[in-house]
Each structure stands twice: as structure tokens, then as C-alpha cells.
Scaffold this active site. Structure first.
Site, PDB file in Angstrom:
ATOM      1  CE  LYS A 264      -2.464 -15.419  12.046  1.00 33.14           C
ATOM      2  NZ  LYS A 264      -2.706 -14.459  13.131  1.00 33.14           N
ATOM      3  NE  ARG A 338      -6.058  -4.400  11.406  1.00 30.55           N
ATOM      4  CZ  ARG A 338      -5.722  -4.226  12.681  1.00 30.55           C
ATOM      5  NH1 ARG A 338      -5.312  -3.042  13.109  1.00 30.55           N
ATOM      6  NH2 ARG A 338      -5.798  -5.227  13.525  1.00 30.55           N
TER       7      ARG A 338
HETATM    8  N1  BES Z   1      -6.917 -13.621  11.603  1.00 29.87           N
HETATM    9  C1  BES Z   1      -6.262 -12.930  12.649  1.00 29.87           C
HETATM   10  C2  BES Z   1      -7.115 -12.740  13.896  1.00 29.87           C
HETATM   11  C3  BES Z   1      -7.515 -13.987  14.642  1.00 29.87           C
HETATM   12  C4  BES Z   1      -6.857 -14.347  15.791  1.00 29.87           C
HETATM   13  C5  BES Z   1      -8.597 -14.749  14.234  1.00 29.87           C
HETATM   14  C6  BES Z   1      -7.253 -15.466  16.486  1.00 29.87           C
HETATM   15  C7  BES Z   1      -8.981 -15.865  14.927  1.00 29.87           C
HETATM   16  C8  BES Z   1      -8.309 -16.220  16.065  1.00 29.87           C
HETATM   17  C9  BES Z   1      -5.839 -11.533  12.173  1.00 29.87           C
HETATM   18  O1  BES Z   1      -5.534 -11.433  10.826  1.00 29.87           O
HETATM   19  C10 BES Z   1      -4.616 -11.163  12.934  1.00 29.87           C
HETATM   20  O2  BES Z   1      -3.645 -11.865  12.824  1.00 29.87           O
HETATM   21  N2  BES Z   1      -4.680 -10.094  13.701  1.00 29.87           N
HETATM   22  C11 BES Z   1      -3.579  -9.667  14.469  1.00 29.87           C
HETATM   23  C12 BES Z   1      -3.540  -8.170  14.432  1.00 29.87           C
HETATM   24  C13 BES Z   1      -2.319  -7.580  15.081  1.00 29.87           C
HETATM   25  C14 BES Z   1      -1.109  -7.867  14.238  1.00 29.87           C
HETATM   26  C15 BES Z   1      -2.537  -6.104  15.241  1.00 29.87           C
HETATM   27  C16 BES Z   1      -3.803 -10.137  15.914  1.00 29.87           C
HETATM   28  O3  BES Z   1      -4.928 -10.073  16.400  1.00 29.87           O
HETATM   29  O4  BES Z   1      -2.851 -10.594  16.528  1.00 29.87           O
HETATM   30 ZN    ZN Z   2      -3.546 -11.928  10.334  1.00 29.33          ZN
END
Ligand code: BES
Ligand code: ZN
Ligand code: ZN
Length: 481
Positions: A264, A338
Site C-alpha cells: 500500500k 478474502r
Molecule cells: N483492508 C483493505 C480494505 C480497506 C480499504 C479497508 C480502505 C479500510 C479502508 C483490503 O485488504 C484491501 O486492501 N483491499 C484491496 C483489494 C484490491 C486489491 C482488490 C482494495 O480495496 O484496494
Molecule cells: Zn489489503
């Protein structure tokens, strides 16, 4: 903060406290306001005439007379009153009391005439408690403070119930506010154990070897990069009587989510300590279950881990085998929730519950769709969706239905495995929910709380930080079965 809530028999004017709060409704003083006005030689009605204060919802005017704070709280118009408005009014009162340093506060039972004494006391008490919540464990200067609220002509039982519900929410907030160096998967499991011990619940905690023995290859892949080992937490609440229903709650328990090798960016990583807010909501719900003891059997399952980088961390292109036997190609290590949930859901399914509900900070996509005040709700059955939605609505938590669109399922097809963990960017929250659905039997519902779980600024129901979202929805729903 030690918060105590009491219902007083008398009207505001006759209750103790150096702060007294009355509402301004449709631009005028309420009956309680008029009584208070008389006791303080008309200072409130004069204040209303003096300037532009008209009591719009969210506005406030606080005066001092005879060494007492007199707060006029704007409640808007009499028409269209909801419990939400009263709950939020309670939060506004608490915010002001904390700001002024008032330690004993008497509050009018706002809109008791419209909502009924029970419902009005309940919403107000909940707001006062949630609005008084602060996370100050790591503030060296913070002193332990006590604050007592008196709800004028309140209903004792409703106030007590609201207090228990709000305390369970506060517990979930505490867990999600804890920093990641403190709240490791091990510490989260310890918290679950302590909760079970204190409240007479069953807790089972599994370490890496046992998780491996169960064949949870997806969960383990996510956890592999961190030096802090994973834990699988299984809580059980059993009612005294024969259960009317058996339900499983599964919470996402990422104690920190760096994204892994699909790292991230700095700004997006901020607040990823709260990527276990789903787990926190499950634990908060169990605290509430122990208090309310509804006639349902509830299993709570949490796959606790950290998504970090190291020489051992999982990478994209890996194929992992889930406990269900299905294989998954990892195309993005940041879609880790997931993967952990796939194994946790499958494990929960072995209890053969009447319904499975997952709650997770799962996708940024749901935040884009619904913002920070609303959770996405997916369900295989309309009845289940409606029951959850109604539970949320009664508690000031908005869930909005989203489709489990079957035509999107093919987006998760992999060239090398049974599934891949990410499809396309568009409709990301839906694909995430469809992914989870592969590992459970119906009826299944999923709450994506990525938006509402964590608030960057002070908001309607509390200060900046973890919101405890989901505790009250799930508890209401379980109590309604
Ligand atoms: N924990 C994050 C989702 C999230 C985003 C929670 C903002 C709280 C605030 C999750 O694990 C994630 O990073 N999801 C990705 C999925 C993508 C790679 C398909 C996302 O939403 O960007
Ligand atoms: Zn994530
Ligand atoms: Zn995550």
C-alpha cells in the site's frame, strides 16, 4: 472515562448536576426548557430572543447562571423525529460536557412525547455513552474521569439496555483503536480468551500448527510474512434454553495490513491497524450476547493475522489451497482479507449453522461506493438482508444492499487455479463478496464495513477513530431471532 447513566424521576430542573440540558424544538423551548427558564429568571427565553439562535439541529447555546451550565440544544423541527436524531443529540451533549469539564449532567428526555419514553431514553442514553467515549490509554497526561448523566423522566430499563449496548460498542472501539505493536494476533486471541473467561463464554484458540493441520492454506499464506504468528479464534455463546437458531459470525482479523508485496502507498496504509474492526465487532457482539443472553447459539470465528513483508511473505502468482479444497491464485497480496475469510468461513460452516454472517473491512471499493457512514450489505436471501438492515436502522447503523451479481462470478476465474483472489477494479466490493460466497453454504450475508469502521474526524456518534460499527446491528439482529 467512567460513564454512568441514570434515569431520574424528576424533570431536568429538579435533578442534580452543574450542567442542565434542554432542547429547542421548532424554534421554541420545550416544556422542560420552560421550567428551567422559570427557575433561572427567564435567562433562556431571553437568550432565544437576543440573537440568531433558532435551535437548528446540531446548533447549541450554552449559558452560565448561578454556577450552573445551562445548555440549549437545537433539535430541529418537531416533524419527522427519529431515534437517530435523539442519539446524535446525546452525543452532542456528551461532547459539550467533556469540553466544559462538567461531571454531572441532567438531560431532558428529548422527544419522549413523540418516540415514547422507552425509545427516547434508549436512544439518548446510547448517544450520551457513545459520545463520552475516548481512547486515552496512551495519553500520559489523561486522568481517569467520571461522568454521570441523569435522564429526566427516563425509563430505567431502557437506559440500562442502552448502556450495555454502548459499552459493547466501546469495547469494540478500544480493540480497533489499539496500535498494531500492542494488538498482535496473539494479543487479540488473549483478549477473546479474557472476554470468554469473564463472561462465561467458550473460547478455543488455535496456533499455526493446528491451523496448518486443518489445511487452512489461504489463511496461512497471508500470515506467513510476519514474525507474529496467526491465531484462529473460535468463541461460542450458548443460551441456557434450547437455542431457537444457530448462527455463525465471522470477522476479518487483520491486526495490520501493509498490503504485503502489493504494498500500500503510505497514505493508504494509515489506520490499517483497524483492519481487524470486523473481528472487534464480533467480540463486541459476544460481550453484548453475554449481557442480553438471547435464545440463540452463536459461533464467532476470527482468523487473526498480519499482512506484512519479509523473505517468507507470500507473493503474487502463488497458488494456495484453502481448507475447502478449492485452490486460489494470488494476483494481489493486498486482497488478503478474502483469503483469511475463505478459511474462516469454511471452518464456521462446519458447525452447520442456520446462517453465516461475515463482517469485514474488505474493500476500498465499498468506501468509494457508499462513503464512510454506510456499510455494504450482501445476502443470499432477502429475509436475512432485511433483518440485518432493520437491526442496523434501529441502532443508527446504515447498511445498504448490494447485489451478489452472478454474472460477475466469471471475473474471478483463474488460468491456473479454481479461483483468483482479484478480478477487475470495477465492482470490486461485489467481486470480493462473490469470492467469499464460494466458501459457504446459504444463507449467507456479508457486511463490508471498510467505510464506517474507522472515522478520520469526529463524527455523529463519537470522536475520530474506530467506530465499533456492527456491534449494535449484529446484537439487535441476534436478539430479534
Ligand atoms: N483492508 C483493505 C480494505 C480497506 C480499504 C479497508 C480502505 C479500510 C479502508 C483490503 O485488504 C484491501 O486492501 N483491499 C484491496 C483489494 C484490491 C486489491 C482488490 C482494495 O480495496 O484496494
Ligand atoms: Zn489489503
Ligand atoms: Zn485488509
Amino acid at each position: 472515562m467512567k460513564i454512568s447513566l441514570r434515569s431520574g424521576r424528576r424533570p431536568v430542573v429538579g435533578l442534580p448536576g452543574k450542567m442542565k440540558v434542554v432542547g429547542v424544538v421548532s424554534g421554541g423551548l420545550t416544556e422542560a426548557g420552560q421550567e428551567l427558564d422559570q427557575a433561572y429568571s427567564g435567562i433562556l427565553s431571553k437568550a432565544l430572543k437576543l440573537g440568531k439562535f433558532r435551535g437548528d439541529f446540531g446548533s447549541e447555546l450554552t449559558l452560565v447562571a448561578d454556577g450552573v451550565f445551562l445548555m440549549l440544544l437545537g433539535l430541529g423541527q418537531k416533524r419527522g423525529v427519529t431515534a437517530d436524531r435523539v442519539r446524535e443529540a446525546g452525543v452532542a451533549v456528551a461532547r459539550k460536557a467533556l469540553e466544559l469539564g462538567a461531571r454531572e449532567v441532567a438531560v431532558e428526555n428529548f422527544f419522549a412525547d413523540r418516540l415514547g419514553k422507552e425509545a427516547a431514553s434508549y436512544a439518548l442514553a446510547e448517544g450520551l455513552y457513545l459520545g463520552s467515549y475516548r481512547f486515552e490509554r496512551y495519553k500520559s497526561e489523561a486522568k481517569p474521569v467520571r461522568i454521570r448523566y441523569w435522564i429526566a423522566k427516563g425509563r430505567g430499563r431502557a437506559v440500562e439496555e442502552a448502556e450495555r449496548m454502548a459499552a459493547a460498542t466501546a469495547y469494540a472501539r478500544d480493540l480497533a483503536n489499539e496500535p498494531p505493536n500492542v494488538l498482535t494476533p496473539e494479543a487479540l486471541a488473549e483478549a477473546a480468551r479474557a472476554l470468554a473467561e469473564e463472561r462465561g463464554l467458550e473460547a478455543r484458540v488455535l496456533g499455526p500448527e493446528e491451523i496448518e493441520a486443518l489445511g487452512m492454506g489461504a489463511f496461512l499464506a497471508v500470515a506467513r510474512g510476519s514474525d507474529n504468528p496467526p491465531r484462529l479464534i473460535h468463541l461460542t455463546y450458548r443460551p441456557e434454553e434450547k437455542p431457537r437458531r444457530r448462527v455463525a459470525l465471522v470477522g476479518k482479523g487483520l491486526c495490520f495490513d501493509t498490503g504485503g508485496y502489493s504494498l500500500k502507498p503510505t497514505e493508504s496504509m494509515r489506520h490499517m491497524k483497524a483492519d481487524m474492526a470486523g473481528a472487534a465487532a464480533v467480540l463486541g457482539t459476544f460481550q453484548a450476547l453475554a449481557e442480553f443472553r438471547p435464545p440463540v447459539e452463536v459461533h464467532g470465528v476470527i482468523a487473526a493475522a498480519e499482512n506484512k513483508i519479509s523473505g517468507r511473505a507470500y507473493v503474487v502468482d502463488e497458488v494456495v489451497r484453502t481448507m475447502s479444497g478449492k485452490t486460489v491464485e494470488v494476483v494481489n497480496t493486498d486482497a488478503e482479507g478474502r483469503l483469511t475469510l475463505a478459511d474462516a468461513l469454511y471452518y464456521a460452516g462446519r458447525e452447520a449453522p442456520d446462517a453465516i454472517v461475515s463482517i469485514a473491512t474488505l474493500t476500498g471499493s465499498s468506501v468509494v461506493a457508499l462513503g464512510r457512514k454506510i456499510a455494504a450489505l450482501f445476502a443470499t436471501e432477502e429475509r436475512l438482508a432485511e433483518a440485518l438492515r432493520a437491526g442496523g436502522e434501529a441502532e443508527g447503523e446504515t447498511l445498504w444492499p448490494m447485489p451478489l451479481e452472478p454474472r460477475y462470478q466469471k471475473l474471478l476465474k483463474s488460468e491456473v487455479a479454481d479461483l483468483k483472489n482479484v478480478g477487475t477494479r470495477e465492482g470490486g466490493a461485489i467481486q470480493a463478496a462473490l469470492f467469499l460466497k464460494q466458501f459457504v453454504r446459504d444463507p449467507f450475508a456479508h457486511l463490508d464495513i471498510a467505510g464506517p469502521a474507522f472515522q478520520r474526524e469526529a463524527w455523529e456518534l463519537g470522536p475520530a477513530g474506530a467506530s465499533g460499527f456492527g456491534v449494535r446491528t449484529l446484537t439487535r439482529w441476534l436478539r430479534s431471532l
